[in-house]
Enzyme design. Structure first.
Site, mmCIF file in Angstrom:
data_model
loop_
_atom_site.group_PDB
_atom_site.id
_atom_site.type_symbol
_atom_site.label_atom_id
_atom_site.label_comp_id
_atom_site.label_asym_id
_atom_site.label_seq_id
_atom_site.Cartn_x
_atom_site.Cartn_y
_atom_site.Cartn_z
ATOM 1 N N LYS A 85 0.849 -1.187 0.000
ATOM 2 C CA LYS A 85 0.000 0.000 0.000
ATOM 3 C C LYS A 85 0.891 1.245 0.000
ATOM 4 O O LYS A 85 1.874 1.307 0.729
ATOM 5 C CB LYS A 85 -0.927 -0.013 1.205
ATOM 6 N N LYS A 126 -14.163 -7.256 -5.044
ATOM 7 C CA LYS A 126 -14.400 -7.503 -3.619
ATOM 8 C C LYS A 126 -15.897 -7.761 -3.454
ATOM 9 O O LYS A 126 -16.699 -6.822 -3.503
ATOM 10 C CB LYS A 126 -13.969 -6.297 -2.783
#
Length: 364
Positions: free
Chosen positions: A164, A272
């Protein structure tokens, strides 16, 4: 047959402060859906509703009240669920404005159809005949914390690392990527990065060019969702492949999914189920991506092992060789014990390690 749905809330506690560009996470609430026939209540399907704060369209203060209302309405319908009418129930009974609830109900009903044994899709993964490659996730934090995570993931045998970016100094993030590339070539370690929409419009392309120097596989969501014109331009001009993630949230109908992908034409999309509304919605995204020759992979959204198990079994329905984003089950002190085991960068299913649902307190 008369189906009944009840739910139980469980707060998951992180083992560390999990940093993202939207803030630091220390705990997460999940709601577990239990669906059963009142004549045989010991046999039940289990699903998980896990909206993400600040991201899910059903992250709202009255979520629990809405879930209770949906369960109460479901319980008045005297439904029977079969494989042929499951999609009808999902489409006509459940509100698409609550994607995580749709995912939870869908998973629970699929589980019930398969005997209430946490078998969502009885395929090679569940039968321990196929393992799925996954990426090792590096959470945001100070440089030392991120470096320690990188070393741990490399030592654990991961060959795909996802880092990230967007929370600490960009130069320090580049140094971390350089550290990996100094020791491993792109043929040895695949690198992905996820910006979670953190880059500014005026600096995004410059940063993408800089990041491409580290032979990255792709970057997820470099700018905030909802800016399709700019994202389309980036996808055309970036030297680094772009994957859409948050951009998919809130797209409920098949035609608008195709329209979005056709306009932006990303190299990849990331699915997702908790955020897009379950597996039926994921299949629509996959079909549209395949039509446009866009790659894809699945990622969990910080679910417990209940949701993660369902997503992994769904991912195993496809012959997709890309590493999936399914390593989040190791995040919590108080996760649900399950047969899911990560071994050298692969998700495996060990049926000899039973489920333990004792920490979930259902009213029924």
């Amino acid at each position: 047959m008369s189906l009944k749905a009840v739910f139980s809330k469980h707060t998951l506690h992180f083992k560390f402060e999990a940093g993202t560009s939207r803030g630091v996470l220390t705990e997460k609430d999940s709601y577990f859906i239990k669906i059963f026939d009142t004549e045989t209540p010991s046999v039940f399907g289990l699903g998980e509703c896990a909206p993400l704060k600040g991201l899910s369209i059903d992250d709202r203060p009255d979520f629990e009240l809405q879930l209770l209302s949906i369960c109460e309405y479901f319980n008045t319908l005297d439904l029977e669920v079969f494989s042929w009418n499951l999609s009808i129930i999902l489409d006509q009974v459940l509100d698409k404005s609550f994607p995580s609830i749709v995912f939870g109900f869908e998973t629970a009903m699929l589980d019930l159809l398969n005997g209430g044994k946490r078998v969502i899709y009885d395929n090679g993964f569940h039968q321990n005949q196929r393992n799925l490659p996954i990426n090792g996730l590096i959470w945001m934090g100070d440089k030392e914390f991120m470096l320690r995570q990188i070393d741990e993931k490399l030592a654990a045998g991961y060959t795909t690392i996802k880092m990230k970016v967007g929370a600490i100094d960009f130069e320090k993030e580049c140094e971390l990527l350089g550290y990996i590339r100094k020791h491993f070539s792109k043929d040895e370690i695949t690198l992905r990065v996820d910006a979670n929409g953190a880059f500014g419009f005026d600096t995004a392309l410059e940063k993408l060019k800089r990041l491409s120097e580290y032979d990255l596989h792709s970057i997820e969501q470099p700018i905030k969702q909802g800016n399709s014109e700019i994202m389309a331009e980036l996808c055309q001009t970036s030297p680094l492949p772009i994957a859409l993630d948050e951009e998919l949230i809130g797209m409920k109908e098949y035609p608008e999914k195709y329209k979005l992908l056709k306009k932006i034409m990303p190299q990849y999309i990331i699915l997702k189920p908790s955020l897009v509304g379950g597996f039926q919605q994921c299949r629509e995204w996959i079909e549209n991506a395949n039509r446009l020759k866009i790659g894809w992979w699945m990622t969990s959204a910080l679910e417990s092992n209940v949701g993660l198990n369902a997503i992994t079994q769904f991912a195993a329905e496809f012959a997709n060789p890309l590493p999936q984003g399914l390593g989040t089950g190791q995040l919590y002190h108080n996760n649900i014990p399950s047969p899911l085991v990560i071994e050298k960068g692969f998700m495996t299913y060990h049926a000899n390690q039973p489920w333990d649902l004792s920490i979930l307190n259902f009213l029924v």
